[in-house]
Write an enzyme that holds these catalytic residues in place. Structure first.
Site, short mmCIF file in Angstrom:
data_model
loop_
_atom_site.label_atom_id
_atom_site.label_comp_id
_atom_site.label_asym_id
_atom_site.label_seq_id
_atom_site.Cartn_x
_atom_site.Cartn_y
_atom_site.Cartn_z
N TYR A 1 -3.12 -6.48 9.38
CA TYR A 1 -2.45 -5.75 8.31
C TYR A 1 -3.22 -5.78 6.99
CZ TYR A 1 0.16 -10.20 7.22
OH TYR A 1 0.54 -11.47 6.93
N GLU A 2 -2.82 -4.90 6.08
CA GLU A 2 -3.52 -4.65 4.81
C GLU A 2 -4.96 -4.19 5.07
OE1 GLU A 2 -2.92 -3.77 1.18
OE2 GLU A 2 -1.39 -4.96 2.19
N GLY A 3 -5.13 -3.40 6.12
CA GLY A 3 -6.45 -2.90 6.49
C GLY A 3 -7.07 -3.82 7.52
N GLN B 1 -12.17 -3.38 6.72
CA GLN B 1 -12.73 -4.16 5.61
C GLN B 1 -14.26 -4.15 5.66
OE1 GLN B 1 -10.60 -5.34 3.33
NE2 GLN B 1 -8.91 -4.63 4.60
#
Length: 311
Positions: A160-162, A167
Site C-alpha cells: 500500500y501507498e504505492g 517506488q
C-alpha cells in the site's frame, strides 16, 4: 485551485515515510523476539566446544547461522532507523527552515529518498520478519509465538501507498532520470562531504558512492536506446542505492561511537557493539550492492524475448 496533485504528493511523502517505519517496527519486534528466544532455547553444541557443560545442550546463540540471521536483522534495523530519521529531518527542514537554500536542498533530498525509505525499509522488514521466524524454527510457524503474525502484517507495507515496484520506478524514472541526475548529485555530495579520511570505512564508502554514480550514468545511457531499461532495472537500482545509503549511516554511527569511546563514555559496551555491527554491515551486507548493480545493468533482452504465450 489546481493544487490538488501537489498537496497529494506532499501528503504521500509523509505517508511513505510512515509506512517505511511501520516495516521497520515489525522488523525490530521480530529481532527482539528472536534474540530472546535464541538466548533461552537450547539445541545442539557449539562448534568450538560446549558452552554449558552442565546442561544437555547450548543456547541457539552459539551457532554461527543463528548469529548471522540476528546480525543481519540488527544491522538492517539500526541502519533503517538512522536512515528514516535522516529522511524525517529533511522533511522538517523542507517545511520549516527559514533558509531558502536549505529548504531547496532538503526538498530535493526528500523527493529522492522518500521512495527509497518506503520500499527498502519494508522489503528489509519482510526479510527480517522471515529471518526471525526462522530462528524460532517450527515454533515460528505457529500463532503462539507471534512471529507468523509479524510476517503477515509486514507484507502489506510493501503494497500500500504505492507498491515497492512503483517506488523504484519513481526513484529511477522520475526523481533521477527526469532531473538529469541533479537530485542524485545533491545526495552524493552530502555523503562525500561528510566523510573524513580518518573514518574507518571512508575508502569503502567512497568507492561505493563512485560505483553508484557510475551505475546511474550507465543506466541513463542505456535508457536512451532502450525504453524498457528504466522499468526493468529500477527495483535492483533502488536496492543498490539503499545499500550505499545504509553504508553511509553506518559509517556515521561508527565514527560517532569511536569519538564517544575516545571521550571515555560510560556506554562502552553499547558503543563497541555499534562498531562491530558496522563492520559486519560492510563485510556481509554492503556486498549486496554489487549483485544488485550487476542485475540492474544486465539489459532487457531476455525479459522481452519470450512471447506472452511462452510464459
Amino acid at each position: 485551485m489546481n493544487k490538488g496533485l501537489n498537496a497529494m504528493f506532499t501528503m504521500m511523502n509523509y505517508e511513505r515515510l510512515f509506512f517505511g517505519i511501520q516495516g521497520l517496527g515489525s522488523s525490530e519486534m521480530s529481532y527482539q523476539n528472536a534474540l530472546e528466544y535464541a538466548q533461552d532455547r537450547t539445541q545442539g553444541r557449539s562448534a568450538s566446544g560446549s558452552v554449558q557443560k552442565d546442561k544437555a545442550a547450548d543456547p541457539l546463540m552459539v551457532h554461527g547461522d543463528i548469529r548471522r540471521m540476528l546480525l543481519n536483522m540488527k544491522a538492517l534495523n539500526e541502519g533503517g532507523r538512522a536512515f528514516s530519521t535522516y529522511v524525517a529531518k529533511q522533511l522538517d527542514t523542507a517545511k520549516f527552515s527559514q533558509d531558502e537554500h536549505e529548504k531547496e536542498k532538503a526538498s530535493a533530498l526528500v523527493a529522492l529518498l522518500t521512495p527509497v525509505v518506503k520500499a527498502f525499509l519494508t522489503d528489509a522488514g519482510l526479510e527480517s520478519c522471515v529471518a526471525g521466524q526462522q530462528v524460532f524454527g517450527g515454533h515460528g510457524f505457529i500463532r503462539e509465538w507471534g512471529q507468523e503474525q509479524l510476517v503477515r502484517d509486514v507484507r502489506i507495507t510493501q503494497i500500500y501507498e504505492g507498491t515497492n515496484g512503483i517506488q523504484a520506478l519513481d526513484l529511477l524514472g522520475r526523481k533521477i532520470a527526469l532531473s538529469g541526475g541533479a537530485y542524485l548529485e545533491t545526495f552524493l555530495s552530502e555523503v562525500r562531504s561528510s566523510v573524513d579520511s580518518n573514518d574507518e570505512f571512508a575508502e569503502e564508502l567512497l568507492t561505493a558512492v563512485d560505483k553508484l554514480e557510475e551505475l546511474t550514468r550507465k543506466l541513463l545511457s542505456q535508457s536512451k536506446n532502450d525504453p524498457n531499461v528504466i522499468n526493468t532495472a529500477c527495483v535492483d537500482y533502488l536496492n543498490a542505492f539503499a545499500y550505499v545509503a545504509y553504508g553511509w549511516m553506518w559509517s556515521l554511527m561508527s565514527k560517532t561511537a569511536a569519538n564517544k569511546l575516545a571521550e571515555g563514555s560510560e556506554d562502552q559496551s553499547w558503543l563497541e557493539a555499534k562498531q562491530v555491527t558496522a563492520r559486519y554491515y560492510f563485510k556481509r551486507l554492503m556486498p549486496r550492492f554489487e549483485s544488485s548493480a550487476a542485475v540492474a545493468l544486465s539489459g532487457t533482452e531476455e525479459l522481452f524475448t519470450l512471447s506472452p504465450d511462452q510464459f
